[in-house]
Design an enzyme around this catalytic site. Structure first.
Site, PDB file in Angstrom:
ATOM      1  N   CYS A 112       0.817  -1.223   0.000  1.00  0.00           N
ATOM      2  CA  CYS A 112       0.000   0.000   0.000  1.00  0.00           C
ATOM      3  C   CYS A 112       0.847   1.269   0.000  1.00  0.00           C
ATOM      4  O   CYS A 112       0.353   2.348  -0.309  1.00  0.00           O
ATOM      5  CB  CYS A 112      -0.942   0.005   1.194  1.00  0.00           C
ATOM      6  N   HIS A 252      -4.134   6.463   3.553  1.00  0.00           N
ATOM      7  CA  HIS A 252      -4.470   5.210   2.884  1.00  0.00           C
ATOM      8  C   HIS A 252      -5.866   4.780   3.343  1.00  0.00           C
ATOM      9  O   HIS A 252      -6.225   4.966   4.501  1.00  0.00           O
ATOM     10  CB  HIS A 252      -3.442   4.139   3.241  1.00  0.00           C
ATOM     11  N   ASN A 282     -10.368  -0.681  -0.602  1.00  0.00           N
ATOM     12  CA  ASN A 282      -8.909  -0.636  -0.463  1.00  0.00           C
ATOM     13  C   ASN A 282      -8.264  -1.056  -1.780  1.00  0.00           C
ATOM     14  O   ASN A 282      -8.392  -2.199  -2.198  1.00  0.00           O
ATOM     15  CB  ASN A 282      -8.495  -1.584   0.678  1.00  0.00           C
TER      16      ASN A 282
HETATM   17  O1  UT7 Z   1      -4.155  -2.043   3.266  1.00  0.00           O
HETATM   18  C1  UT7 Z   1      -3.520  -2.352   4.473  1.00  0.00           C
HETATM   19  C2  UT7 Z   1      -3.883  -3.692   4.897  1.00  0.00           C
HETATM   20  N1  UT7 Z   1      -5.195  -3.957   5.365  1.00  0.00           N
HETATM   21  C3  UT7 Z   1      -5.729  -3.394   6.473  1.00  0.00           C
HETATM   22  O2  UT7 Z   1      -5.239  -2.425   6.985  1.00  0.00           O
HETATM   23  C4  UT7 Z   1      -6.919  -4.074   7.079  1.00  0.00           C
HETATM   24  C5  UT7 Z   1      -6.805  -4.054   8.568  1.00  0.00           C
HETATM   25  N2  UT7 Z   1      -7.819  -4.805   9.256  1.00  0.00           N
HETATM   26  C6  UT7 Z   1      -9.131  -4.511   9.221  1.00  0.00           C
HETATM   27  O3  UT7 Z   1      -9.559  -3.621   8.552  1.00  0.00           O
HETATM   28  C7  UT7 Z   1     -10.054  -5.307  10.119  1.00  0.00           C
HETATM   29  O4  UT7 Z   1      -9.308  -6.171  10.946  1.00  0.00           O
HETATM   30  C8  UT7 Z   1     -11.131  -6.135   9.349  1.00  0.00           C
HETATM   31  C9  UT7 Z   1     -12.161  -5.218   8.716  1.00  0.00           C
HETATM   32  C10 UT7 Z   1     -10.470  -6.972   8.282  1.00  0.00           C
HETATM   33  C11 UT7 Z   1     -11.869  -7.048  10.335  1.00  0.00           C
HETATM   34  O5  UT7 Z   1     -12.350  -6.296  11.432  1.00  0.00           O
HETATM   35  P1  UT7 Z   1     -12.117  -6.831  12.934  1.00  0.00           P
HETATM   36  O6  UT7 Z   1     -12.643  -5.808  13.843  1.00  0.00           O
HETATM   37  O7  UT7 Z   1     -10.651  -7.166  13.068  1.00  0.00           O
HETATM   38  O8  UT7 Z   1     -13.064  -8.087  12.984  1.00  0.00           O
HETATM   39  P2  UT7 Z   1     -12.692  -9.648  13.125  1.00  0.00           P
HETATM   40  O9  UT7 Z   1     -11.821 -10.119  12.024  1.00  0.00           O
HETATM   41  O10 UT7 Z   1     -12.253  -9.923  14.523  1.00  0.00           O
HETATM   42  O11 UT7 Z   1     -14.138 -10.265  12.946  1.00  0.00           O
HETATM   43  C12 UT7 Z   1     -15.204 -10.024  13.861  1.00  0.00           C
HETATM   44  C13 UT7 Z   1     -16.329 -11.000  13.531  1.00  0.00           C
HETATM   45  C14 UT7 Z   1     -15.878 -12.438  13.461  1.00  0.00           C
HETATM   46  O12 UT7 Z   1     -16.938 -13.242  13.927  1.00  0.00           O
HETATM   47  P3  UT7 Z   1     -16.920 -13.860  15.414  1.00  0.00           P
HETATM   48  O13 UT7 Z   1     -15.673 -14.685  15.492  1.00  0.00           O
HETATM   49  O14 UT7 Z   1     -16.878 -12.668  16.324  1.00  0.00           O
HETATM   50  O15 UT7 Z   1     -18.190 -14.631  15.464  1.00  0.00           O
HETATM   51  C15 UT7 Z   1     -15.677 -12.680  11.998  1.00  0.00           C
HETATM   52  O16 UT7 Z   1     -15.828 -14.035  11.641  1.00  0.00           O
HETATM   53  O17 UT7 Z   1     -16.835 -10.667  12.230  1.00  0.00           O
HETATM   54  C16 UT7 Z   1     -16.799 -11.845  11.415  1.00  0.00           C
HETATM   55  N3  UT7 Z   1     -16.557 -11.443  10.049  1.00  0.00           N
HETATM   56  C17 UT7 Z   1     -17.554 -11.117   9.199  1.00  0.00           C
HETATM   57  N4  UT7 Z   1     -18.883 -11.089   9.352  1.00  0.00           N
HETATM   58  C18 UT7 Z   1     -19.627 -10.701   8.298  1.00  0.00           C
HETATM   59  C19 UT7 Z   1     -15.370 -11.287   9.400  1.00  0.00           C
HETATM   60  N5  UT7 Z   1     -15.576 -10.875   8.145  1.00  0.00           N
HETATM   61  C20 UT7 Z   1     -16.919 -10.773   7.993  1.00  0.00           C
HETATM   62  C21 UT7 Z   1     -17.737 -10.374   6.916  1.00  0.00           C
HETATM   63  N6  UT7 Z   1     -19.083 -10.356   7.126  1.00  0.00           N
HETATM   64  N7  UT7 Z   1     -17.253 -10.027   5.722  1.00  0.00           N
END
Ligand code: UT7
Length: 325
Positions: A112, A252, A282
């Site tokens: 990125c 970003h 992104n």
């Molecule tokens: O470009 C630079 C690189 N990328 C980034 O900077 C991305 C950085 N990370 C993020 O933006 C976030 O970590 C995410 C948006 C990817 C995820 O958010 P999070 O707050 O870290 O959530 P999580 O991965 O802990 O997921 C929370 C819950 C989980 O369910 P349980 O275990 O709590 O039941 C996931 O399974 O949300 C669930 N989940 C979804 N639910 C519906 C994960 N993805 C999805 C989805 N739809 N697409």
């Protein structure tokens, strides 16, 4: 003499994939995607084009806006992690597409941060009189390296290209300062595991989806906020300016919550922050130049303004660039 951005251009594919479309593909919802990331829709490139084609389209627009001919360009740098091929460089294909040859054209692999790294390299090439008009691009086709069965990642990314043409300035425009860095110790947290020399392409790597983005989202999130903020503050300090001097902040666009946490930490108001993640998602290295191009078009960036660009990505890599536009 300073270094000036003569003009910018962008290319976004026509095809739009909304959160509602994704609801039909994986177990997700528009509400989850909007609240957790800020994304509403993303652009998807057609199978007929490659990354260099998007850069070429954006470059033609930037050349026209800058009142320049392709022949005026004497160096091309493309920040990308989704090149047309492992080699030749995407920048070489752009050179060919523009009907040019002879001068250096190369890619920068900094995820990125690829566009920012490219601009920092271009600044030193211009100041050393190695080149006179440099085309710097950030361009990605992330939807080609996305696992469309993994809801954790497939909702996050889009395709597109943004370019800027840089030259030595004959007015007040300048790159006032920058800060850049990397931490290779954390490379595993955001990686496309296969397809390189570590894990060459095989039936097994394809079956296991190892040619797609693999990410520890939570860890990436924490490091993104920390290093974007540190880097932005360092760039301001290097220029002897403060957060109050910034007219427009273009971070970003990986997650609206990363942007909100970073501006809170640095102390930049939301009204001064460019937010495009809702419409483009992104696009890794392309996000910052596309957002700058939107800012100009929407009248949010004028000559003389202090512009702060800020990024974080795989590697990890990060950077901040302070510009008097
Ligand atoms: O470009 C630079 C690189 N990328 C980034 O900077 C991305 C950085 N990370 C993020 O933006 C976030 O970590 C995410 C948006 C990817 C995820 O958010 P999070 O707050 O870290 O959530 P999580 O991965 O802990 O997921 C929370 C819950 C989980 O369910 P349980 O275990 O709590 O039941 C996931 O399974 O949300 C669930 N989940 C979804 N639910 C519906 C994960 N993805 C999805 C989805 N739809 N697409």
């Amino acid at each position: 003499m300073g270094v000036k951005f003569i003009s910018t251009g962008r290319f976004l594919p026509d095809k739009i994939l909304t959160n509602f479309d994704l609801e039909k593909m994986v177990d997700t919802s528009d509400e989850w995607i909007r609240t957790m990331t800020g994304i509403r829709e993303r652009r998807i490139a057609s199978d007929e084009i490659a990354t260099s084609d998007m850069v070429t389209e954006a470059a033609r627009i930037a050349l026209e806006k800058g009142n320049l001919k392709p022949q005026d360009i004497d160096c091309i740098i493309v920040g990308t992690i989704t090149p047309d091929n492992a080699y030749p460089a995407t920048a070489c294909w752009v050179q060919k597409n523009l009907g040019l040859k002879g001068f250096p054209a190369f890619d920068v692999s900094a995820a990125c941060s690829g566009f920012l790294y490219g601009v920092i390299i271009a600044k030193s090439l211009l100041e050393s009189k190695i080149a006179t008009n440099i085309l710097v691009a950030g361009a990605e086709m992330l939807t080609k390296v996305t696992n469309w069965e993994d809801r954790n990642t497939c909702v996050l990314f889009g395709d597109g290209a943004g370019v800027a043409i840089l030259t030595l300035s004959d007015d007040n425009s300048d790159i006032l300062s920058y800060n850049w860095g990397a931490n290779g110790n954390l490379g595993e947290l955001l990686i496309q595991p296969a397809g390189g020399s570590r894990l060459p392409a095989s039936h097994e790597t394809v079956d296991k989806n190892l040619h797609t983005v693999t990410m520890d989202g939570k860890e990436v999130f924490k490091h993104a906020v920390r290093w974007m903020a540190i880097s932005a503050e360092q760039a301001l300090k290097n220029a002897g300016l403060t957060k109050d001097d910034v007219d427009l902040y273009v971070p970003h666009q990986a997650n609206i919550r990363i942007i909100e946490s970073t501006i809170k930490r640095v102390g930049i108001p939301r009204e001064k922050t460019m937010i495009t993640i809702d419409r483009i998602a992104n696009i890794s290295a392309a996000t910052v130049p596309i957002s700058v191009d939107f800012a100009i078009e929407e009248g949010r960036l004028q000559r003389g303004d202090i512009l702060l660009l800020n990024t974080f990505g795989g590697g990890f890599t990060w950077g901040a660039l302070l510009i008097r536009w």
